[in-house]
Write a protein that holds these residues in place. Sequence first.
Motif, PDB file in Angstrom:
ATOM      1  N   GLU A  98       0.827  -1.207   0.000  1.00  0.00           N
ATOM      2  CA  GLU A  98       0.000   0.000   0.000  1.00  0.00           C
ATOM      3  C   GLU A  98       0.865   1.262   0.000  1.00  0.00           C
ATOM      4  O   GLU A  98       0.577   2.230  -0.706  1.00  0.00           O
ATOM      5  N   THR A  99       1.922   1.241   0.813  1.00  0.00           N
ATOM      6  CA  THR A  99       2.819   2.397   0.864  1.00  0.00           C
ATOM      7  C   THR A  99       3.453   2.648  -0.496  1.00  0.00           C
ATOM      8  O   THR A  99       3.549   3.799  -0.954  1.00  0.00           O
ATOM      9  N   ALA A 100       3.879   1.569  -1.161  1.00  0.00           N
ATOM     10  CA  ALA A 100       4.459   1.716  -2.500  1.00  0.00           C
ATOM     11  C   ALA A 100       3.464   2.330  -3.468  1.00  0.00           C
ATOM     12  O   ALA A 100       3.821   3.192  -4.293  1.00  0.00           O
ATOM     13  N   ASN A 104       3.608   5.869  -5.396  1.00  0.00           N
ATOM     14  CA  ASN A 104       3.810   5.685  -6.840  1.00  0.00           C
ATOM     15  C   ASN A 104       2.490   5.363  -7.535  1.00  0.00           C
ATOM     16  O   ASN A 104       2.319   4.260  -8.074  1.00  0.00           O
ATOM     17  N   PRO A 105       1.546   6.283  -7.570  1.00  0.00           N
ATOM     18  CA  PRO A 105       0.235   5.979  -8.144  1.00  0.00           C
ATOM     19  C   PRO A 105       0.292   5.647  -9.627  1.00  0.00           C
ATOM     20  O   PRO A 105      -0.598   4.970 -10.154  1.00  0.00           O
ATOM     21  N   VAL A 326      -5.313   1.643  -4.168  1.00  0.00           N
ATOM     22  CA  VAL A 326      -5.643   2.561  -3.077  1.00  0.00           C
ATOM     23  C   VAL A 326      -6.521   3.660  -3.656  1.00  0.00           C
ATOM     24  O   VAL A 326      -6.153   4.299  -4.652  1.00  0.00           O
ATOM     25  N   ASP A 327      -7.680   3.864  -3.042  1.00  0.00           N
ATOM     26  CA  ASP A 327      -8.607   4.907  -3.489  1.00  0.00           C
ATOM     27  C   ASP A 327      -7.900   6.261  -3.557  1.00  0.00           C
ATOM     28  O   ASP A 327      -7.102   6.608  -2.678  1.00  0.00           O
ATOM     29  N   ARG A 331      -5.594   7.938  -0.831  1.00  0.00           N
ATOM     30  CA  ARG A 331      -4.183   8.099  -1.152  1.00  0.00           C
ATOM     31  C   ARG A 331      -3.700   9.517  -0.888  1.00  0.00           C
ATOM     32  O   ARG A 331      -2.640   9.735  -0.305  1.00  0.00           O
ATOM     33  N   ASP A 332      -4.476  10.502  -1.308  1.00  0.00           N
ATOM     34  CA  ASP A 332      -4.079  11.898  -1.119  1.00  0.00           C
ATOM     35  C   ASP A 332      -3.874  12.223   0.356  1.00  0.00           C
ATOM     36  O   ASP A 332      -2.923  12.930   0.729  1.00  0.00           O
TER      37      ASP A 332
END
Length: 356
Positions: A98-100, A104-105, A326-327, A331-332
């Motif tokens: 998730e962190t990645a 990196n979206p 991730v939505d 994410r933001d």
Amino acid sequence: MLSDKDIADKVLVREHLAHLNVTPVLSVEEIEAYKTKITALLKEKNACLVAHYYTDPVLQSLAEETGGCVADSLEMARFGSNHPASMLVVAGVRFMGETAKILNPEKRVLMPTLEATCSLDIGCPEQEFSQFCDQYPERKVVVYANTSAAVKARADWVVTSSCALDIVEHLMDQGESLIWGPDRHLGRYIERETGADMLMWNGSCIVHEEFKAKGISELKAVYPDAAILVHPESPEAMVELADVVGSTSQLIKAACDMPNETFIVATDKGIFYKMQQLAPTKRFIEAPTGGNGATCRSCALCPWMAMNGLQSLLAVLETEDQEIFVDDGLRDKALVPLRRMLDFTSSQRLALAGNA
């Protein structure tokens, strides 16, 4: 005495683990065949393998051999952001994937299995944690990286064990009082070291919590010249016995730099791969977990990390079906505290380089 919440958390974790399948043992020939196929697919798909120190040594060596990364969660996040690959394959647990993705979206983020989670994550549900935080609106919320994207989105800062002390000291200098979650042992360690005003969420790591001071003391009597290396997610009695307390990367550095020839290591034994690689003449002994209150003789292995294997890695590269999403709105929000952590640690690095 365990509280009702402690007991409930342990039951929840045990139930979650009950259905998990640990990677089976492969022959040398099978390992090489898998590695050959995986290497080809990584190149074909412009993918990079990023592995945590706690994963199987075979995965760690494969990440190195293919130009990827073996690191703690902070360096994994930094490496993934800086690497030009269009696909990141994260061998670790779900919060790392998730962190990645948060950082990196534009990249696809895959994991060998999406079931690989963490007891700290499970024990810190977003809704309950938010309700806890809402009671103390005047406090800054600092969460350990071992949490879901939703919990990170509720936080002001994200930290890892390698940067937590420095960030908490920075917040103290600004006069802040804190809410800390979810690992109470790491939180208590930071509280003792810094004197920070911290309210704790009551979580723990099922691996580190099993280490017992009595067993360490008995082992130290057998190896009196050994240095004791302890991760701060361990209980306070363990920390008090340690020669060095630190994150995975800090413990590896200590093993290389200290003059001792023997080390008793109280963290996941996946770390031995890197320790033995960097300090091949030294001896590393797994810290015992047996004793009063322990639920196994040797628990120095995260069952979720153990779910990462060559078979599941090959399968995900072939099918691309174990992808992290991730939505955008979530994410933001989660990006803000993550970016604060990365910017803070980057500025520290620059300052150290300037003083060198």
